[in-house]
Structure formats: structure tokens, C-alpha cells
Design a protein around this motif. Structure first.
Motif, PDB file in Angstrom:
ATOM      1  N   SER A 118      -3.651   7.807  -0.327  1.00 20.77           N
ATOM      2  CA  SER A 118      -4.006   8.004  -1.698  1.00 20.77           C
ATOM      3  C   SER A 118      -4.822   6.717  -1.998  1.00 20.77           C
ATOM      4  O   SER A 118      -4.800   5.720  -1.155  1.00 20.77           O
ATOM      5  CB  SER A 118      -2.827   7.961  -2.678  1.00 20.77           C
TER       6      SER A 118
ATOM      7  N   PHE B 156      -4.167   4.614  -3.938  1.00 19.15           N
ATOM      8  CA  PHE B 156      -3.416   3.260  -4.238  1.00 19.15           C
ATOM      9  C   PHE B 156      -2.710   2.780  -2.794  1.00 19.15           C
ATOM     10  O   PHE B 156      -2.276   1.550  -3.017  1.00 19.15           O
ATOM     11  CB  PHE B 156      -2.025   3.641  -5.036  1.00 19.15           C
TER      12      PHE B 156
ATOM     13  N   TRP C 202      -7.819  -0.625  -4.173  1.00 18.28           N
ATOM     14  CA  TRP C 202      -6.567  -0.792  -4.880  1.00 18.28           C
ATOM     15  C   TRP C 202      -5.929  -2.195  -4.466  1.00 18.28           C
ATOM     16  O   TRP C 202      -5.847  -3.044  -4.965  1.00 18.28           O
ATOM     17  CB  TRP C 202      -5.432   0.119  -5.061  1.00 18.28           C
TER      18      TRP C 202
ATOM     19  N   TRP D  34      -5.871  -5.711  -6.049  1.00 17.21           N
ATOM     20  CA  TRP D  34      -4.395  -6.353  -6.444  1.00 17.21           C
ATOM     21  C   TRP D  34      -4.443  -7.876  -6.027  1.00 17.21           C
ATOM     22  O   TRP D  34      -3.999  -8.929  -6.534  1.00 17.21           O
ATOM     23  CB  TRP D  34      -3.297  -5.337  -5.869  1.00 17.21           C
TER      24      TRP D  34
ATOM     25  N   HIS E 218       4.362  -3.465  -2.145  1.00 16.39           N
ATOM     26  CA  HIS E 218       3.012  -3.379  -2.907  1.00 16.39           C
ATOM     27  C   HIS E 218       2.932  -3.515  -4.400  1.00 16.39           C
ATOM     28  O   HIS E 218       2.398  -2.710  -5.047  1.00 16.39           O
ATOM     29  CB  HIS E 218       2.323  -2.037  -2.498  1.00 16.39           C
TER      30      HIS E 218
ATOM     31  N   ILE F  69       1.340   1.422  -9.925  1.00 12.19           N
ATOM     32  CA  ILE F  69       1.063   2.027  -8.463  1.00 12.19           C
ATOM     33  C   ILE F  69       1.899   3.471  -8.480  1.00 12.19           C
ATOM     34  O   ILE F  69       2.991   3.506  -8.935  1.00 12.19           O
ATOM     35  CB  ILE F  69       1.369   1.081  -7.457  1.00 12.19           C
ATOM     36  N   GLU F  70       1.128   4.324  -7.857  1.00 12.44           N
ATOM     37  CA  GLU F  70       1.916   5.615  -7.544  1.00 12.44           C
ATOM     38  C   GLU F  70       1.435   5.930  -5.960  1.00 12.44           C
ATOM     39  O   GLU F  70       0.534   5.276  -5.371  1.00 12.44           O
ATOM     40  CB  GLU F  70       1.407   6.863  -8.200  1.00 12.44           C
TER      41      GLU F  70
ATOM     42  N   ASN G 159       3.080   5.479  -3.729  1.00 17.07           N
ATOM     43  CA  ASN G 159       3.425   3.961  -2.933  1.00 17.07           C
ATOM     44  C   ASN G 159       4.076   4.554  -1.487  1.00 17.07           C
ATOM     45  O   ASN G 159       5.195   5.127  -1.533  1.00 17.07           O
ATOM     46  CB  ASN G 159       4.150   3.234  -3.741  1.00 17.07           C
TER      47      ASN G 159
ATOM     48  N   TYR H  34      -8.251  10.934  -9.616  1.00 18.62           N
ATOM     49  CA  TYR H  34      -6.999  10.641 -10.146  1.00 18.62           C
ATOM     50  C   TYR H  34      -7.222  10.257 -11.651  1.00 18.62           C
ATOM     51  O   TYR H  34      -7.801   9.181 -11.711  1.00 18.62           O
ATOM     52  CB  TYR H  34      -6.278   9.420  -9.411  1.00 18.62           C
TER      53      TYR H  34
ATOM     54  N   TYR I 181      -6.444   8.358 -14.550  1.00 19.00           N
ATOM     55  CA  TYR I 181      -5.564   7.142 -14.926  1.00 19.00           C
ATOM     56  C   TYR I 181      -5.254   6.877 -16.344  1.00 19.00           C
ATOM     57  O   TYR I 181      -3.952   6.636 -16.689  1.00 19.00           O
ATOM     58  CB  TYR I 181      -6.330   6.066 -14.324  1.00 19.00           C
TER      59      TYR I 181
END
Length: 377
Positions: free
Chosen positions: A33, A35, A40, A44, A92, A104-105, A107, A286, A288
Motif C-alpha cells: 500500500s 503506507f 510515506w 516519515w 513504522h 499509518i494503515e 502496516n 486512499y 485520507y
């Protein structure tokens, strides 16, 4: 003894630049994904430099040890209830509440396609052998993956779980492309009634920012609407959280020009009714967050109208899926179908204070059941 299919290496990660090339090369070979994308993960790492560890997993095959898995672990410490002191490792995530509000999804450990199960098992075996932690936390992980981790023999605590909803745009096109016709009669009625009322103000349409500066301004302008709806306290609207804002400002700067981030505004003539902030990755959108202009008329449904137009827009563009992600909100059930489930899993090693905490929680749940009070997990 048979040699394992995957070997594991463990190193301190002092500079995010050191793994950018490896991460992006493996990402190109992974079914993952947004994430787990560098979009992403790289944002981060760059936004909040901190002590972290990198897990590298290599295959044993004719190619001589190909990179097949990567994961980043952040160490931390949490004291809660006045008596629990837990050393934590998080997958993560930073372990800092204000930073982890970016939500985060999906994961997981980044793995080469076809290697997911072997990589997950090798990473699990390795991490469970390491000293220095009391709790291993996987936030926003899929239920199927959580079940694998729960076979570790350690105490497994599920802090929360939530269904994921979405719309299969490929299937929608195959069935003729009429999205509203796929919805319930009541949902269609609410959308059409709202459209008619909005159209009195001007033609309904979706608009896009013309440049990065306008995209940044539109994102910032969501803030007051979002704060009015969700609140300005800790853990409420992310627009009240400087860490949340820093992450998304960096994401916009780097990835709006590359269409990794998108903003769509619902307009009635020249009036902006709502703004939708989406992540785009590999033919998938996605959803958000969004901001909605406050209205006195309760029959106006900017969310239902805006999402329906976004779904039609992305279907016409040929994208594959519109993902509402996790959360059991009514509008997600109205507009999509349940396609997955996420949870936060906490694996705990045997430790007196953690056992006492678990016993207290179990006692509270038993009392709630006796009193007939529903306990939300």
C-alpha cells in the motif's frame, strides 16, 4: 539442519538517505500500500529524525542473497496507569503520540511479492529473540497478518480493530459505470436532494489546485472546518498538531507535483463546499481526510455528494479502487463495502506489571458485562 529461506540482519539506522535506494528498489517488487511506499516512509523518516533500527531480510537462493524484506523499528518507553513501565518497539511508528497521529494503515513488513509469508515469519522469529523490549506494537496492521503474529506464544492484546471500506472501480466500470445506481435507494435520495439544493448556488463540479502554492493553501484551509468538527485538543483534529502538519506539508511539497497527493474541491459555482485530501498510489486512491463548510440545512450532505463525485471522477480516469480505509463511520457503509479489517496488536513478554494490567482490564470487562454495559474494544 536445513538452511532457512530467509536470513536477517539488524542495524542502527542513523541516516534515512542510506536506505532510500534499497527501499525504493524493493518497493518496486512488492505488492504494498501507499503506507509502505517511500512516499510515506521516506517522508516519515525525514520529518522526524530519531533513533531507529533497520531490519534487512535476504533470500538464500541461486542469486546469492537477494533483498526480500525491509522493516523499521522505533524503540520507546511508556508508563501508564501509574504502575506499568513498558519498553516498546513499534513497527513504522515513532512511539510519540503527536507524531503517530498521521495514522499509518495497512502496516506490514515490506516484502518482495511472493515472499510475504517467509519474510514475516523470519522477521517475527528474529524480533522475538531480541532483548530490550517488553511490548512489540504493530499499529494499523491487517487482521490476517495479526493472526500470524499472535501465534508467537506471547500475550497478544488487541487495542483496537476496525473494518475497512472501499469501492471497486474496475467492477463499477464493468457493470456499466453508474455509481449512484449501485447505492441504496435512501443514499441515492440523500445525494440527489443535496445536489438539487447545492445547484441553486451554481453548477456542481470538482476543482483541482493549479499549482503547489494553491495546493498548500487549500490544505491549510481545511484546518478550521476540520477543527470545528473534531476539536482542537490532543488527539482530535490533526490540524491542531504541529507534528501532523509538518508531515503533510512535507508530503505535499514532495509528492503533489508527482500526483502522489491530490486535493479535490467540491464547488457550487465559485463557492467551495468541501475539500478532499487523497493519497494516490498504483491505481488506488486512499481517502485520507476532508473539510466541509458548515451548513445550517441538515439535508445538505457535502460528504456524500463530494465522495460520489470523487468516485465517478476516479472511475472515469481508469483507476482501480477508491479506499475509505479503516473506520466504521456510517458514510463509509453507505458508499462502499467492507473489504478488509485493521487492528493494533500489542505482543507482550511475561512481566508482572503487564500481567496485573491485563488482569485489571479483564476484571473491568467482566464487571461491564454483568452490568449490561457494552465494552468497545
Amino acid at each position: 539442519m536445513t538452511q532457512p529461506d530467509v536470513s536477517t540482519r539488524w542495524q542502527q539506522l542513523s541516516d534515512w538517505r542510506a536506505i532510500a535506494e534499497d527501499w525504493q528498489r524493493l518497493e518496486a517488487q512488492a505488492d504494498c500500500s501507499v503506507f509502505l511506499s517511500w512516499q510515506w516512509i521516506g517522508t516519515w523518516l525525514k520529518t522526524w529524525p530519531a533513533e531507529r533500527f533497520l531490519l534487512r531480510l535476504h533470500s538464500h537462493d541461486e542469486q546469492g542473497g537477494e533483498l526480500v524484506g525491509l522493516a523499521i523499528i522505533s524503540p520507546g518507553f511508556e508508563r501508564r496507569h501509574g504502575f506499568v513501565a513498558a519498553r516498546q518497539w513499534r513497527l513504522h511508528q515513532s512511539g510519540v503520540a503527536s507524531q503517530d497521529q498521521i495514522w499509518i494503515e495497512y502496516n506490514a513488513i515490506l516484502a518482495k511479492q511472493g515472499w510475504d509469508a517467509k519474510v514475516r515469519q523470519a522477521a517475527q522469529d528474529f524480533l522475538l529473540q531480541q532483548p530490550g523490549w517488553d511490548e512489540l506494537i504493530l499499529a494499523g496492521t491487517m487482521q490476517q497478518q495479526a493472526q500470524s503474529w499472535q501465534q508467537s506464544g506471547l500475550t497478544a492484546v488487541v487495542d483496537w480493530q476496525a473494518p475497512c471500506f472501499g469501492v471497486d472501480l474496475q467492477q463499477l466500470r464493468a457493470q456499466g459505470g453508474d455509481y449512484l445506481a449501485s447505492l441504496s435507494a435512501n443514499c441515492r435520495y440523500q445525494i440527489n436532494r443535496s445536489k438539487k439544493r447545492y445547484q441553486k448556488r451554481g453548477a456542481l463540479r470538482l476543482a483541482k489546485p493549479q499549482d503547489l502554492a494553491e495546493a498548500q493553501a487549500w490544505f491549510a484551509a481545511i484546518g478550521p472546518w476540520h477543527q470545528q468538527r473534531f476539536g482542537t485538543g490532543p488527539g482530535q483534529s490533526g490540524f491542531s498538531n504541529p507534528d501532523f502538519m509538518a508531515f503533510h506539508q512535507a508530503m505535499l511539497t514532495d509528492y503533489w507535483p508527482l500526483q502522489g497527493v491530490e486535493l479535490l474541491a467540491l464547488m457550487a459555482g465559485d463557492e467551495q463546499l468541501a475539500t478532499f485530501y487523497q493519497l494516490r498510489y498504483r491505481q488506488r486512491v486512499y481517502f485520507y481526510l476532508a473539510g466541509f463548510k458548515p451548513e445550517q440545512d441538515k439535508h445538505l450532505k457535502p460528504g456524500l455528494v463530494g465522495h460520489s463525485l470523487c468516485i465517478e471522477h476516479y472511475s472515469a480516469e481508469g483507476l482501480d479502487f477508491y479506499d475509505f480505509m479503516a473506520g466504521d463511520e456510517r458514510y463509509k457503509r453507505q458508499l462502499g463495502y467492507e473489504h478488509d479489517s485493521l487492528c493494533q496488536l500489542r505482543l507482550q513478554r511475561p512481566k508482572l506489571d503487564l500481567r496485573l494490567e491485563a488482569a485489571a482490564k479483564a476484571g473491568k470487562q467482566r464487571l461491564s458485562r454483568l452490568l449490561g454495559v457494552g465494552q468497545r474494544q
